[in-house]
Design an enzyme around this catalytic site. Structure first.
Site, short mmCIF file in Angstrom:
data_model
loop_
_atom_site.label_atom_id
_atom_site.label_comp_id
_atom_site.label_asym_id
_atom_site.label_seq_id
_atom_site.Cartn_x
_atom_site.Cartn_y
_atom_site.Cartn_z
N LYS A 53 17.36 67.76 15.67
CA LYS A 53 15.95 67.47 15.94
C LYS A 53 15.17 68.76 15.70
O LYS A 53 15.44 69.79 16.33
CB LYS A 53 15.78 67.02 17.40
CG LYS A 53 14.34 66.92 17.90
CD LYS A 53 13.68 65.64 17.45
CE LYS A 53 12.32 65.45 18.10
NZ LYS A 53 12.41 65.08 19.53
N SER A 55 11.09 70.40 14.27
CA SER A 55 9.68 70.07 14.14
C SER A 55 9.39 69.59 12.72
O SER A 55 9.96 70.10 11.74
CB SER A 55 8.82 71.29 14.45
OG SER A 55 7.47 71.02 14.15
N THR A 108 4.76 71.84 14.84
CA THR A 108 3.55 71.09 14.53
C THR A 108 2.39 71.59 15.38
O THR A 108 1.26 71.70 14.90
CB THR A 108 3.79 69.59 14.79
OG1 THR A 108 4.81 69.12 13.92
CG2 THR A 108 2.51 68.79 14.55
N ALA A 109 2.68 71.91 16.63
CA ALA A 109 1.63 72.42 17.51
C ALA A 109 0.98 73.65 16.89
O ALA A 109 -0.25 73.79 16.89
CB ALA A 109 2.22 72.75 18.88
N HIS A 152 4.98 69.08 25.13
CA HIS A 152 5.85 68.35 26.02
C HIS A 152 5.12 67.92 27.30
O HIS A 152 3.96 67.54 27.28
CB HIS A 152 7.10 69.17 26.36
CG HIS A 152 7.94 69.51 25.17
ND1 HIS A 152 8.09 68.70 24.08
CD2 HIS A 152 8.69 70.63 24.90
CE1 HIS A 152 8.89 69.27 23.20
NE2 HIS A 152 9.26 70.44 23.67
#
Length: 277
Positions: A53, A55, A108-109, A152
């Site tokens: 997993k 980004s 992504t943030a 989150h």
């Protein structure tokens, strides 16, 4: 088969059935629990498990070796990162020349923050400081940093730190593009049978929805001291129809984010066609 995903409730909810042998045709999984600030770099360096997993923002560094699996990840609406401060000035100009903490420079943030700031923060940000996401809110509260980019469950808990939301970057992105927000992606090494992997990950997602209580103990075991209510809110927000299948809207969102980031020089050039191969 080795796999890495975060201990966050959405990931443990999604992969519970696969990890515990509750869906067919899943190889025995050797799980590493790691946040994307680690897996982003593992995948780019050819290290770590065969399935990870990461980004969506990290895809340009890894797509030559890893295929994007169009299910199991986190992409949606109303679930974007937030920029938090303690100051009374809640205008974007308040960030001009300031120090801002971010959880990763390949998230992504971070891309959303840089794309937003390039449009609205006069003179630009002063300094970007990378720190673990769970340390960001205390650092902003204690004045060690001027602002923090949080992800989150922080969107549910930041008020407990007496922080103020300067901008919801997910809301900004959705209003600007009319597209959902690409957050976390599942990738598998291209040497693997990615079609089979896609099938059992989707089956694990479907099992989680059909049997929501089955994963509860596993989710809470890894929930980093979250309450059950916050863990459930986390799952409800980040596990959605895009987790079952990206679809055209999902792929369009990823292409838009990475295309814009590439134009700003925030990610290396890559073949957008690899997103679907």
């Amino acid at each position: 088969m080795k796999i890495a995903f975060s201990p966050c409730p959405n990931d443990t909810f999604v992969f519970h059935a696969a990890v515990h042998g509750l869906v067919p045709n899943v190889p025995k999984l050797d799980v590493t629990y790691a946040d994307i600030d680690k897996t982003n770099y593992w995948a780019a360096e050819g290290k770590g498990p065969e399935i990870q997993k990461i980004s969506y923002a990290a895809l340009p560094w890894v797509l030559d070796d890893y295929a994007l699996i169009p299910c199991g990840g986190a992409l949606g609406r109303g679930c974007g990162p937030l920029v938090l401060t303690v100051g009374n000035d809640q205008s974007p100009k308040a960030l001009s020349g300031k120090r801002v903490a971010v959880p990763s420079e390949r998230s992504t943030a971070y891309l959303l923050f840089r794309l937003w700031a390039s449009k609205v923060v006069p003179g630009g940000i002063g300094e970007i400081v990378v720190m673990p996401f769970h340390e960001i809110m205390p650092a902003v509260r204690d004045g060690k940093i001027d602002a923090g980019l949080v992800i989150h469950e922080a969107r549910f808990t930041y008020q407990a730190f007496d922080l103020k939301m300067l901008v919801d970057l997910g809301q900004w992105w959705e209003e600007d593009t009319q597209l959902p927000i690409p957050l976390g992606a599942i990738v598998a090494h291209r040497s693997l049978d990615t079609v089979a992997i896609e099938k059992w990950i989707r089956a694990s997602v479907e099992y989680a929805w059909s049997n929501p209580k089955a994963s509860e103990a596993y989710v809470m075991e890894h929930a980093q001291e979250l309450s059950r209510e916050v863990a459930k809110s986390h799952i409800d927000l980040y596990v959605n129809d895009f987790t079952r299948d990206l679809g055209d809207a999902g792929f369009d969102a990823v292409a838009s984010l990475l295309g814009r980031a590439g134009a700003e020089g925030l990610v290396p050039e890559f073949d957008l066609g690899l997103l679907r191969k």
